[in-house]
Design a protein around this motif. Structure first.
Motif, PDB file in Angstrom:
ATOM      1  N   MET A 143       0.825  -1.199   0.000  1.00  0.00           N
ATOM      2  CA  MET A 143       0.000   0.000   0.000  1.00  0.00           C
ATOM      3  C   MET A 143       0.869   1.263   0.000  1.00  0.00           C
ATOM      4  SD  MET A 143      -3.147   1.036   2.486  1.00  0.00           S
ATOM      5  CE  MET A 143      -3.959  -0.519   2.155  1.00  0.00           C
ATOM      6  N   PHE A 144       1.938   1.257   0.799  1.00  0.00           N
ATOM      7  CA  PHE A 144       2.840   2.403   0.810  1.00  0.00           C
ATOM      8  C   PHE A 144       3.432   2.629  -0.579  1.00  0.00           C
ATOM      9  CE2 PHE A 144       7.032   4.293   1.068  1.00  0.00           C
ATOM     10  CZ  PHE A 144       6.747   5.473   1.738  1.00  0.00           C
ATOM     11  N   ALA A 145       3.922   1.562  -1.198  1.00  0.00           N
ATOM     12  CA  ALA A 145       4.524   1.681  -2.528  1.00  0.00           C
ATOM     13  C   ALA A 145       3.515   2.191  -3.545  1.00  0.00           C
ATOM     14  CB  ALA A 145       5.088   0.336  -2.969  1.00  0.00           C
ATOM     15  N   ARG A 146       2.295   1.713  -3.450  1.00  0.00           N
ATOM     16  CA  ARG A 146       1.245   2.103  -4.391  1.00  0.00           C
ATOM     17  C   ARG A 146       0.943   3.602  -4.309  1.00  0.00           C
ATOM     18  NH1 ARG A 146      -4.115  -1.322  -4.016  1.00  0.00           N
ATOM     19  NH2 ARG A 146      -2.606  -2.935  -4.487  1.00  0.00           N
ATOM     20  N   TYR A 147       0.833   4.125  -3.085  1.00  0.00           N
ATOM     21  CA  TYR A 147       0.466   5.528  -2.923  1.00  0.00           C
ATOM     22  C   TYR A 147       1.659   6.475  -2.961  1.00  0.00           C
ATOM     23  CZ  TYR A 147      -4.291   4.203  -2.042  1.00  0.00           C
ATOM     24  OH  TYR A 147      -5.559   3.706  -2.188  1.00  0.00           O
ATOM     25  N   ALA A 148       2.858   5.996  -2.675  1.00  0.00           N
ATOM     26  CA  ALA A 148       4.036   6.862  -2.657  1.00  0.00           C
ATOM     27  C   ALA A 148       4.672   7.012  -4.034  1.00  0.00           C
ATOM     28  CB  ALA A 148       5.074   6.320  -1.675  1.00  0.00           C
ATOM     29  N   TYR A 149       4.419   6.071  -4.920  1.00  0.00           N
ATOM     30  CA  TYR A 149       5.103   6.100  -6.219  1.00  0.00           C
ATOM     31  C   TYR A 149       4.770   7.346  -7.044  1.00  0.00           C
ATOM     32  CZ  TYR A 149       6.735   5.105 -10.840  1.00  0.00           C
ATOM     33  OH  TYR A 149       7.367   5.215 -12.036  1.00  0.00           O
ATOM     34  N   ALA A 150       3.512   7.683  -7.185  1.00  0.00           N
ATOM     35  CA  ALA A 150       3.122   8.797  -8.064  1.00  0.00           C
ATOM     36  C   ALA A 150       3.732  10.133  -7.652  1.00  0.00           C
ATOM     37  CB  ALA A 150       1.613   8.901  -8.148  1.00  0.00           C
ATOM     38  N   PRO A 151       3.602  10.580  -6.390  1.00  0.00           N
ATOM     39  CA  PRO A 151       4.222  11.858  -6.041  1.00  0.00           C
ATOM     40  C   PRO A 151       5.741  11.797  -6.107  1.00  0.00           C
ATOM     41  CG  PRO A 151       3.125  10.920  -4.112  1.00  0.00           C
ATOM     42  CD  PRO A 151       2.798  10.060  -5.292  1.00  0.00           C
ATOM     43  N   ASN A 152       6.307  10.616  -5.832  1.00  0.00           N
ATOM     44  CA  ASN A 152       7.756  10.472  -5.908  1.00  0.00           C
ATOM     45  C   ASN A 152       8.223  10.572  -7.349  1.00  0.00           C
ATOM     46  OD1 ASN A 152      10.177   8.242  -6.198  1.00  0.00           O
ATOM     47  ND2 ASN A 152      10.374   9.593  -4.434  1.00  0.00           N
ATOM     48  N   ALA A 153       7.503   9.971  -8.276  1.00  0.00           N
ATOM     49  CA  ALA A 153       7.871  10.034  -9.692  1.00  0.00           C
ATOM     50  C   ALA A 153       7.813  11.466 -10.225  1.00  0.00           C
ATOM     51  CB  ALA A 153       6.967   9.129 -10.515  1.00  0.00           C
ATOM     52  N   LEU A 154       6.946  12.292  -9.624  1.00  0.00           N
ATOM     53  CA  LEU A 154       6.841  13.698 -10.030  1.00  0.00           C
ATOM     54  C   LEU A 154       7.868  14.585  -9.327  1.00  0.00           C
ATOM     55  CD1 LEU A 154       2.970  14.021 -10.085  1.00  0.00           C
ATOM     56  CD2 LEU A 154       4.500  13.905 -12.058  1.00  0.00           C
ATOM     57  N   GLY A 155       8.644  14.000  -8.423  1.00  0.00           N
ATOM     58  CA  GLY A 155       9.701  14.743  -7.743  1.00  0.00           C
ATOM     59  C   GLY A 155       9.253  15.503  -6.514  1.00  0.00           C
ATOM     60  N   TYR A 156       8.068  15.197  -5.986  1.00  0.00           N
ATOM     61  CA  TYR A 156       7.570  15.920  -4.817  1.00  0.00           C
ATOM     62  C   TYR A 156       8.163  15.438  -3.503  1.00  0.00           C
ATOM     63  CZ  TYR A 156       4.044  17.898  -7.888  1.00  0.00           C
ATOM     64  OH  TYR A 156       3.407  18.554  -8.895  1.00  0.00           O
ATOM     65  N   CYS A 157       8.511  14.184  -3.412  1.00  0.00           N
ATOM     66  CA  CYS A 157       9.020  13.658  -2.150  1.00  0.00           C
ATOM     67  C   CYS A 157       9.813  12.384  -2.407  1.00  0.00           C
ATOM     68  CB  CYS A 157       7.867  13.353  -1.196  1.00  0.00           C
ATOM     69  SG  CYS A 157       6.753  12.080  -1.810  1.00  0.00           S
ATOM     70  N   GLY A 158      10.589  11.998  -1.428  1.00  0.00           N
ATOM     71  CA  GLY A 158      11.313  10.734  -1.505  1.00  0.00           C
ATOM     72  C   GLY A 158      12.595  10.807  -2.300  1.00  0.00           C
ATOM     73  N   PRO A 159      13.247   9.670  -2.419  1.00  0.00           N
ATOM     74  CA  PRO A 159      14.536   9.595  -3.106  1.00  0.00           C
ATOM     75  C   PRO A 159      14.382   9.686  -4.628  1.00  0.00           C
ATOM     76  CG  PRO A 159      13.836   7.402  -2.488  1.00  0.00           C
ATOM     77  CD  PRO A 159      12.831   8.362  -1.907  1.00  0.00           C
ATOM     78  N   PRO A 160      15.457  10.051  -5.321  1.00  0.00           N
ATOM     79  CA  PRO A 160      15.371  10.145  -6.783  1.00  0.00           C
ATOM     80  C   PRO A 160      15.202   8.790  -7.477  1.00  0.00           C
ATOM     81  CG  PRO A 160      17.598  10.642  -6.039  1.00  0.00           C
ATOM     82  CD  PRO A 160      16.750  10.470  -4.816  1.00  0.00           C
ATOM     83  N   ASP A 161      15.625   7.707  -6.849  1.00  0.00           N
ATOM     84  CA  ASP A 161      15.515   6.383  -7.450  1.00  0.00           C
ATOM     85  C   ASP A 161      14.226   5.719  -6.986  1.00  0.00           C
ATOM     86  OD1 ASP A 161      15.969   3.946  -8.670  1.00  0.00           O
ATOM     87  OD2 ASP A 161      17.346   3.251  -7.121  1.00  0.00           O
ATOM     88  N   THR A 162      13.311   5.438  -7.919  1.00  0.00           N
ATOM     89  CA  THR A 162      12.022   4.843  -7.564  1.00  0.00           C
ATOM     90  C   THR A 162      11.994   3.331  -7.753  1.00  0.00           C
ATOM     91  OG1 THR A 162      11.172   5.229  -9.780  1.00  0.00           O
ATOM     92  CG2 THR A 162      10.750   6.936  -8.137  1.00  0.00           C
ATOM     93  N   ALA A 163      13.137   2.732  -8.042  1.00  0.00           N
ATOM     94  CA  ALA A 163      13.168   1.288  -8.280  1.00  0.00           C
ATOM     95  C   ALA A 163      12.708   0.500  -7.056  1.00  0.00           C
ATOM     96  CB  ALA A 163      14.569   0.853  -8.687  1.00  0.00           C
ATOM     97  N   GLY A 164      12.948   1.027  -5.857  1.00  0.00           N
ATOM     98  CA  GLY A 164      12.531   0.335  -4.644  1.00  0.00           C
ATOM     99  C   GLY A 164      11.029   0.312  -4.465  1.00  0.00           C
ATOM    100  N   LEU A 165      10.329   1.211  -5.122  1.00  0.00           N
ATOM    101  CA  LEU A 165       8.871   1.261  -4.998  1.00  0.00           C
ATOM    102  C   LEU A 165       8.165   0.525  -6.120  1.00  0.00           C
ATOM    103  CD1 LEU A 165       8.289   4.992  -4.055  1.00  0.00           C
ATOM    104  CD2 LEU A 165       8.213   3.020  -2.551  1.00  0.00           C
TER     105      LEU A 165
END
Length: 58
Positions: free
Chosen positions: A14-36
């Motif tokens: 669930m975390f990966a599902r909801y965190a991926y979109a804002p992270n992919a847009l550069g709003y939060c989280g690390p630059p590498d989204t492979a973990g999500l």
């Protein structure tokens, strides 16, 4: 009527599902989204603390 998602997601999925979109847009989280995206539970758990906004809520 059947639920659109009959199998409940666990917390890491669930975390990966909801965190991926804002992270992919550069709003939060690390630059590498492979973990999500398509990562294992261990990869999501390792990536989660890098989200400074979401981490206190987890």
């Amino acid at each position: 009527m059947e639920s659109p998602d009959p199998v409940p997601a666990d917390g890491t999925e669930m975390f990966a599902r909801y965190a991926y979109a804002p992270n992919a847009l550069g709003y939060c989280g690390p630059p590498d989204t492979a973990g999500l995206r398509g990562g294992s539970s261990a990869a999501v758990r390792a990536t989660a603390p890098l989200f400074s906004g979401a981490w206190p809520y987890l």
